[in-house]
Write a protein that holds these residues in place. Sequence first.
Motif, PDB file in Angstrom:
ATOM      1  N   ALA A  43     -21.733  43.449   0.853  1.00 20.77           N
ATOM      2  CA  ALA A  43     -22.659  42.825  -0.099  1.00 20.77           C
ATOM      3  C   ALA A  43     -22.457  43.318  -1.523  1.00 20.77           C
ATOM      4  O   ALA A  43     -22.554  42.537  -2.474  1.00 20.77           O
ATOM      5  CB  ALA A  43     -24.100  43.064   0.350  1.00 20.77           C
ATOM      6  N   LEU A  44     -22.156  44.595  -1.675  1.00 17.62           N
ATOM      7  CA  LEU A  44     -21.988  45.154  -3.021  1.00 17.62           C
ATOM      8  C   LEU A  44     -20.687  44.711  -3.690  1.00 17.62           C
ATOM      9  O   LEU A  44     -20.520  44.911  -4.891  1.00 17.62           O
ATOM     10  CB  LEU A  44     -22.065  46.682  -2.979  1.00 17.62           C
ATOM     11  CG  LEU A  44     -23.442  47.235  -2.586  1.00 17.62           C
ATOM     12  CD1 LEU A  44     -23.364  48.737  -2.338  1.00 17.62           C
ATOM     13  CD2 LEU A  44     -24.490  46.898  -3.638  1.00 17.62           C
ATOM     14  N   GLU A  45     -19.788  44.100  -2.926  1.00 16.07           N
ATOM     15  CA  GLU A  45     -18.513  43.624  -3.469  1.00 16.07           C
ATOM     16  C   GLU A  45     -18.428  42.108  -3.564  1.00 16.07           C
ATOM     17  O   GLU A  45     -17.536  41.573  -4.213  1.00 16.07           O
ATOM     18  CB  GLU A  45     -17.362  44.139  -2.603  1.00 16.07           C
ATOM     19  CG  GLU A  45     -17.243  45.650  -2.578  1.00 16.07           C
ATOM     20  CD  GLU A  45     -16.210  46.148  -1.587  1.00 16.07           C
ATOM     21  OE1 GLU A  45     -15.348  45.348  -1.148  1.00 16.07           O
ATOM     22  OE2 GLU A  45     -16.281  47.336  -1.228  1.00 16.07           O
ATOM     23  N   ALA A  46     -19.320  41.392  -2.902  1.00 14.03           N
ATOM     24  CA  ALA A  46     -19.261  39.928  -2.865  1.00 14.03           C
ATOM     25  C   ALA A  46     -19.545  39.338  -4.235  1.00 14.03           C
ATOM     26  O   ALA A  46     -20.453  39.767  -4.946  1.00 14.03           O
ATOM     27  CB  ALA A  46     -20.251  39.397  -1.834  1.00 14.03           C
ATOM     28  N   LYS A  47     -18.733  38.340  -4.591  1.00 17.06           N
ATOM     29  CA  LYS A  47     -18.837  37.672  -5.887  1.00 17.06           C
ATOM     30  C   LYS A  47     -19.134  36.186  -5.675  1.00 17.06           C
ATOM     31  O   LYS A  47     -18.917  35.641  -4.590  1.00 17.06           O
ATOM     32  CB  LYS A  47     -17.525  37.824  -6.659  1.00 17.06           C
ATOM     33  CG  LYS A  47     -17.143  39.264  -6.945  1.00 17.06           C
ATOM     34  CD  LYS A  47     -15.828  39.343  -7.688  1.00 17.06           C
ATOM     35  CE  LYS A  47     -14.659  39.176  -6.834  1.00 17.06           C
ATOM     36  NZ  LYS A  47     -13.945  40.138  -6.193  1.00 17.06           N
ATOM     37  N   ASP A  87     -29.011  43.166  -4.412  1.00 18.21           N
ATOM     38  CA  ASP A  87     -28.051  43.200  -5.515  1.00 18.21           C
ATOM     39  C   ASP A  87     -27.106  42.001  -5.438  1.00 18.21           C
ATOM     40  O   ASP A  87     -26.802  41.373  -6.456  1.00 18.21           O
ATOM     41  CB  ASP A  87     -27.263  44.513  -5.470  1.00 18.21           C
ATOM     42  CG  ASP A  87     -26.129  44.530  -6.477  1.00 18.21           C
ATOM     43  OD1 ASP A  87     -26.403  44.737  -7.674  1.00 18.21           O
ATOM     44  OD2 ASP A  87     -24.966  44.319  -6.062  1.00 18.21           O
ATOM     45  N   PHE A  88     -26.645  41.676  -4.240  1.00 16.01           N
ATOM     46  CA  PHE A  88     -25.780  40.502  -4.041  1.00 16.01           C
ATOM     47  C   PHE A  88     -26.468  39.245  -4.577  1.00 16.01           C
ATOM     48  O   PHE A  88     -25.876  38.466  -5.328  1.00 16.01           O
ATOM     49  CB  PHE A  88     -25.437  40.345  -2.554  1.00 16.01           C
ATOM     50  CG  PHE A  88     -25.005  38.965  -2.174  1.00 16.01           C
ATOM     51  CD1 PHE A  88     -23.741  38.501  -2.497  1.00 16.01           C
ATOM     52  CD2 PHE A  88     -25.874  38.114  -1.505  1.00 16.01           C
ATOM     53  CE1 PHE A  88     -23.340  37.206  -2.167  1.00 16.01           C
ATOM     54  CE2 PHE A  88     -25.482  36.827  -1.167  1.00 16.01           C
ATOM     55  CZ  PHE A  88     -24.218  36.374  -1.499  1.00 16.01           C
ATOM     56  N   PHE A  89     -27.734  39.043  -4.195  1.00 10.27           N
ATOM     57  CA  PHE A  89     -28.460  37.870  -4.669  1.00 10.27           C
ATOM     58  C   PHE A  89     -28.670  37.919  -6.184  1.00 10.27           C
ATOM     59  O   PHE A  89     -28.510  36.911  -6.867  1.00 10.27           O
ATOM     60  CB  PHE A  89     -29.810  37.741  -3.951  1.00 10.27           C
ATOM     61  CG  PHE A  89     -29.717  37.215  -2.552  1.00 10.27           C
ATOM     62  CD1 PHE A  89     -29.069  36.021  -2.274  1.00 10.27           C
ATOM     63  CD2 PHE A  89     -30.299  37.895  -1.505  1.00 10.27           C
ATOM     64  CE1 PHE A  89     -28.998  35.514  -0.980  1.00 10.27           C
ATOM     65  CE2 PHE A  89     -30.238  37.408  -0.211  1.00 10.27           C
ATOM     66  CZ  PHE A  89     -29.589  36.216   0.056  1.00 10.27           C
ATOM     67  N   ASP A  90     -29.026  39.088  -6.710  1.00 11.84           N
ATOM     68  CA  ASP A  90     -29.262  39.206  -8.157  1.00 11.84           C
ATOM     69  C   ASP A  90     -28.022  38.834  -8.967  1.00 11.84           C
ATOM     70  O   ASP A  90     -28.124  38.167  -9.987  1.00 11.84           O
ATOM     71  CB  ASP A  90     -29.685  40.633  -8.514  1.00 11.84           C
ATOM     72  CG  ASP A  90     -31.094  40.969  -8.065  1.00 11.84           C
ATOM     73  OD1 ASP A  90     -31.865  40.052  -7.722  1.00 11.84           O
ATOM     74  OD2 ASP A  90     -31.426  42.175  -8.063  1.00 11.84           O
ATOM     75  N   ARG A  91     -26.859  39.249  -8.514  1.00 14.00           N
ATOM     76  CA  ARG A  91     -25.617  38.985  -9.254  1.00 14.00           C
ATOM     77  C   ARG A  91     -25.119  37.561  -9.089  1.00 14.00           C
ATOM     78  O   ARG A  91     -24.421  37.032  -9.965  1.00 14.00           O
ATOM     79  CB  ARG A  91     -24.512  39.947  -8.810  1.00 14.00           C
ATOM     80  CG  ARG A  91     -24.686  41.366  -9.274  1.00 14.00           C
ATOM     81  CD  ARG A  91     -23.539  42.271  -8.840  1.00 14.00           C
ATOM     82  NE  ARG A  91     -23.504  42.453  -7.385  1.00 14.00           N
ATOM     83  CZ  ARG A  91     -22.643  41.885  -6.561  1.00 14.00           C
ATOM     84  NH1 ARG A  91     -21.692  41.095  -7.015  1.00 14.00           N
ATOM     85  NH2 ARG A  91     -22.702  42.105  -5.259  1.00 14.00           N
ATOM     86  N   ASN A  92     -25.438  36.935  -7.967  1.00 11.27           N
ATOM     87  CA  ASN A  92     -24.800  35.660  -7.642  1.00 11.27           C
ATOM     88  C   ASN A  92     -25.735  34.452  -7.619  1.00 11.27           C
ATOM     89  O   ASN A  92     -25.269  33.323  -7.471  1.00 11.27           O
ATOM     90  CB  ASN A  92     -24.081  35.786  -6.298  1.00 11.27           C
ATOM     91  CG  ASN A  92     -22.964  36.787  -6.369  1.00 11.27           C
ATOM     92  OD1 ASN A  92     -22.007  36.589  -7.106  1.00 11.27           O
ATOM     93  ND2 ASN A  92     -23.091  37.893  -5.638  1.00 11.27           N
TER      94      ASN A  92
END
Length: 153
Positions: free
Chosen positions: A41-45, A72-77
Amino acid sequence: MKRLVIIAHAPSANIERMVKAVLKGAKSDEVNGVEATFIPALEAKAEDILNADALILVTPENLGYMSGGLKDFFDRNYYPCMDKTEAMPCAVLIRAGNDGTGTKRAIESILTGLRWKIVQQPLICRGDFKEEFIGQAEELGLFMAASLDAGII
């Protein structure tokens, strides 16, 4: 070839085993037209999601909520995917020490905003860790890959 992406935050050995089981099920010999991959999850883009045909999201329950890694995954993507991934088929696996209700509700709220389609009831593995969770995780991976391969999702 269709692409099934497993996005997980697996901070413990047992959740890591569950993710490996999901991947094993998704790569079953019974499924031919699906490539299954795991991305932490911390690496998914956003690119990983945009190139996927379906997703499986895996998280532990932390204080009645999804893990910080999946959040964090949801926040970034969220915004990069919002208008480009409508109706993305997905499944959710929650490893819950308690009941998983808050985690399920939070994830479903985000998925509703993204307009992704949960294609089966979230799998919530509750209480003390049980070996049966491994089989359930493998079945989830197989279900998603076979459904994708057959064009059901």
